[in-house]
Scaffold this motif. Sequence first.
Motif, PDB file in Angstrom:
ATOM      1  N   TYR A  44     -38.367 -53.237  45.891  1.00 15.23           N
ATOM      2  CA  TYR A  44     -36.497 -53.742  45.929  1.00 15.23           C
ATOM      3  C   TYR A  44     -36.030 -52.596  45.371  1.00 15.23           C
ATOM      4  O   TYR A  44     -36.666 -51.448  44.575  1.00 15.23           O
ATOM      5  CB  TYR A  44     -36.182 -54.832  44.666  1.00 15.23           C
TER       6      TYR A  44
ATOM      7  N   THR B 159     -36.463 -54.933  38.905  1.00 13.47           N
ATOM      8  CA  THR B 159     -35.583 -54.059  39.400  1.00 13.47           C
ATOM      9  C   THR B 159     -36.476 -53.119  40.515  1.00 13.47           C
ATOM     10  O   THR B 159     -35.880 -52.392  40.657  1.00 13.47           O
ATOM     11  CB  THR B 159     -35.549 -53.093  37.879  1.00 13.47           C
TER      12      THR B 159
ATOM     13  N   ARG C 284     -32.402 -50.904  44.661  1.00 10.85           N
ATOM     14  CA  ARG C 284     -30.244 -50.994  44.489  1.00 10.85           C
ATOM     15  C   ARG C 284     -30.699 -49.596  44.223  1.00 10.85           C
ATOM     16  O   ARG C 284     -29.992 -48.290  44.243  1.00 10.85           O
ATOM     17  CB  ARG C 284     -30.691 -51.722  43.305  1.00 10.85           C
TER      18      ARG C 284
ATOM     19  N   PHE D 233     -35.120 -54.367  50.204  1.00  9.65           N
ATOM     20  CA  PHE D 233     -36.085 -54.721  49.780  1.00  9.65           C
ATOM     21  C   PHE D 233     -36.838 -54.899  51.646  1.00  9.65           C
ATOM     22  O   PHE D 233     -36.578 -54.422  52.527  1.00  9.65           O
ATOM     23  CB  PHE D 233     -36.092 -56.060  49.412  1.00  9.65           C
TER      24      PHE D 233
ATOM     25  N   VAL E  77     -38.995 -58.064  44.366  1.00  7.37           N
ATOM     26  CA  VAL E  77     -37.907 -59.551  44.735  1.00  7.37           C
ATOM     27  C   VAL E  77     -39.360 -60.308  45.457  1.00  7.37           C
ATOM     28  O   VAL E  77     -40.428 -59.813  46.194  1.00  7.37           O
ATOM     29  CB  VAL E  77     -37.101 -59.410  46.159  1.00  7.37           C
TER      30      VAL E  77
ATOM     31  N   ILE F 288     -34.245 -61.792  42.768  1.00  5.21           N
ATOM     32  CA  ILE F 288     -34.886 -60.446  42.015  1.00  5.21           C
ATOM     33  C   ILE F 288     -35.824 -60.761  40.686  1.00  5.21           C
ATOM     34  O   ILE F 288     -35.032 -61.198  39.621  1.00  5.21           O
ATOM     35  CB  ILE F 288     -33.890 -59.511  42.237  1.00  5.21           C
TER      36      ILE F 288
END
Length: 166
Positions: free
Chosen positions: A113, A89, A115, A122, A92, A86
């Motif tokens: 990516y 934020t 979250r 991803f 990746v 990673i």
Amino acid sequence: MRHHSDRLPRLGTASILTVTLGALITLWPAEPGVAHASPHSASAARAFTLLETGNLHLTSKQGFTLKEQGPAAGTVKGTIYVHLKIVSTTHVTAEVSIYPSGGSITGFGTASYHRGTSSADFSGSLSINRGTGSYSHAHGSGLSFSGTIQRSNDAVTVRVSGKVSA
């Protein structure tokens, strides 16, 4: 005076067509999407569509790098290893290695990516640039690379698909 080309046999249209069709039949894949190289001709190229899924488990974690492994299911069966880093934020990178019988296939990918609360997703692309054994000439670019990271245990589900030449 005779020209050098006068000594060469002349091929008619039918002969050229026969030679071309013979070459195409020889090179045509036995199965849709897969061309098989003879085990006796190491230099013969083959192309196939790689469709792999792996339900992986965490083997180690170093900072923001997850090292995962598990069984690969799909075109080439074996073990799949992923080093997923990673880097921000929203981004990746990954090194993906698949170890089917007879060799290995390795590629590098980048993905966006996102979250979420219980998982992170991803999605991006991967390039195959290395292989060993019967996959020693493996290469391919623009393969689809995606997956999900379960935040509770860092288990990763990964999917790789696209055209590979070996």
